[in-house]
Design an enzyme around this catalytic site. Sequence first.
Site, PDB file in Angstrom:
ATOM      1  N   HIS A 166      88.409  -2.462  63.988  1.00 33.84           N
ATOM      2  CA  HIS A 166      89.643  -3.053  64.538  1.00 33.84           C
ATOM      3  C   HIS A 166      90.223  -4.109  63.604  1.00 33.84           C
ATOM      4  CE1 HIS A 166      88.259  -1.249  68.356  1.00 33.84           C
ATOM      5  NE2 HIS A 166      87.083  -1.716  67.980  1.00 33.84           N
ATOM      6  N   SER A 287     109.083  -8.676  41.245  1.00 30.56           N
ATOM      7  CA  SER A 287     110.273  -8.741  42.084  1.00 30.56           C
ATOM      8  C   SER A 287     111.422  -9.248  41.235  1.00 30.56           C
ATOM      9  CB  SER A 287     110.011  -9.686  43.255  1.00 30.56           C
ATOM     10  OG  SER A 287     111.241 -10.165  43.759  1.00 30.56           O
ATOM     11  N   LYS A 293     106.012 -12.864  42.226  1.00 25.28           N
ATOM     12  CA  LYS A 293     105.465 -11.661  42.877  1.00 25.28           C
ATOM     13  C   LYS A 293     104.775 -10.697  41.928  1.00 25.28           C
ATOM     14  CE  LYS A 293     105.762 -10.568  46.654  1.00 25.28           C
ATOM     15  NZ  LYS A 293     106.884 -10.046  47.421  1.00 25.28           N
ATOM     16  N   GLU A 300     101.475   1.546  47.633  1.00 26.19           N
ATOM     17  CA  GLU A 300     102.520   1.618  48.667  1.00 26.19           C
ATOM     18  C   GLU A 300     103.278   2.940  48.584  1.00 26.19           C
ATOM     19  OE1 GLU A 300     105.054  -1.870  48.578  1.00 26.19           O
ATOM     20  OE2 GLU A 300     103.309  -3.141  48.318  1.00 26.19           O
TER      21      GLU A 300
END
Length: 467
Positions: A166, A287, A293, A300
């Site tokens: 979980h 970024s 970043k 992804e």
Amino acid sequence: MSKNTQKKPNSRAAWSGRFAEPVSERVQRYTASVTFDKRLAEHDVRGSLAHARMLAVCKVISKTDLAAIEAGMRTILAELRSGKFKWSLASEDVHLNIERRLTALAGDAGKRLHTARSRNDQVATDVRLWLRDAIDAIDAQLVALHKSLIDLAERHAGTVMPGFTHLQVAQPVTFGHHLMAYFEMFARDRERLADCRKRVNRLPLGAAALAGTSYPIDRDLVAKELGFDGVCANSLDAVSDRDFAIEFCAAAALVMTHISRLSEELVLWMSPRYGFIRLPDRFCTGSSIMPQKKNPDVPELARGKTGRVAGHLMALLMLMKAQPLAYNKDNQEDKEPLFDTVDTLVDTLAIFAEMVAGIEVDTAAMRAAALEGHATATDLADYLVKKGLPFRDAHEAVARAVRAADKRGCDLAALGLAELQQFSPLVGADVFEVLTLEGSLASRDHAGGTAPKRVRAAAKRARKALK
Ligand code: ARG
């Protein structure tokens, strides 16, 4: 190719004899597949050569015709490989484009190639030959990924990290054990693909349009020359079903599902909230607005592409579901999803094999995370059970100890002996062995367990199996 063909749509379609007018340009574009099925060209040539050789052996065409066909195909292959082959939309698909060029090169011999054959069994053969190669290419990439996983798992067979259920800290595991879980997933993927390959590897040729052919053909000879394990046993089934492609897409969707789960974890582990790993810069991007970043774009994107591959599986299932026997033009739609599935898998797996090999691990961050969240609570309960307490009572006692630790703002393992004894008189000085991360890991010493020596053994076995 005559200029004529290029100008007017469909002015010389292979089947135009019975038609009063050519199809409109839009319909020509709509029904043509050459823009995408030209990818099958070399496999089409291979299939045609095997067919022609069989026709000559069976005396359906002469040896002279065969020689002319072989010579023409040699030229065509050279043109395909050098990019000089001229594709024409008017010739509809890869099969008719190649046949037309062959006829230009070999005259009547070229026109005889299509004896005892139809584009229906031809296309089914091409797709099977192409997919067989694609499966082998994907398997090679899975092996590369496997190697990277095993290497990293071996290096981190003793690196402790929190195991989660979980997404809450559950019990300590080793990072190597975690990686070997992915090894198992991809090992099953390889099995599935190998199994699917058996059903791909059957020859449709000889089925002709749907009912077989009246010529004295030898299908086994063609099967042997093309490396098929045998022939499709029913001509109607041979030209109409694409279940082998659906099955492949299902196996491919599972490969991507596993990649996607791994991606999700890489993204989490890379986030500063976890800080477990770093990915080499060549797999990340920055970024355009936030200078600090470093984004895990590759995992992804792979997670995103998983949806696309699962979508291709759905497309093929829907394509097949209402088709009456035998061949229907619907089947032309099988190619783009299939091609895209293969391209996506080959690229994704190749990149992942390299990326996984480059993962850098922050073992201190993993260890610190495992020390938060009372990861050894189950070990304490097991300890009490071994001292005679029923498991439910042990669970209750440890739960109360956890609450006390929470209240004090420390981990269970940081409580002192006297404190622990308040929750059960069975607690002795030996309790701290089981409460340590290393004690917990070492105790899971059975087949499939996370004890470092078991992980090392699993990695060793895995490496051996790859050879
Ligand atoms: N381009 C077609 C396909 O991909 C080849 C078979 C055409 N057969 C036919 N009867 N029109 O399925």
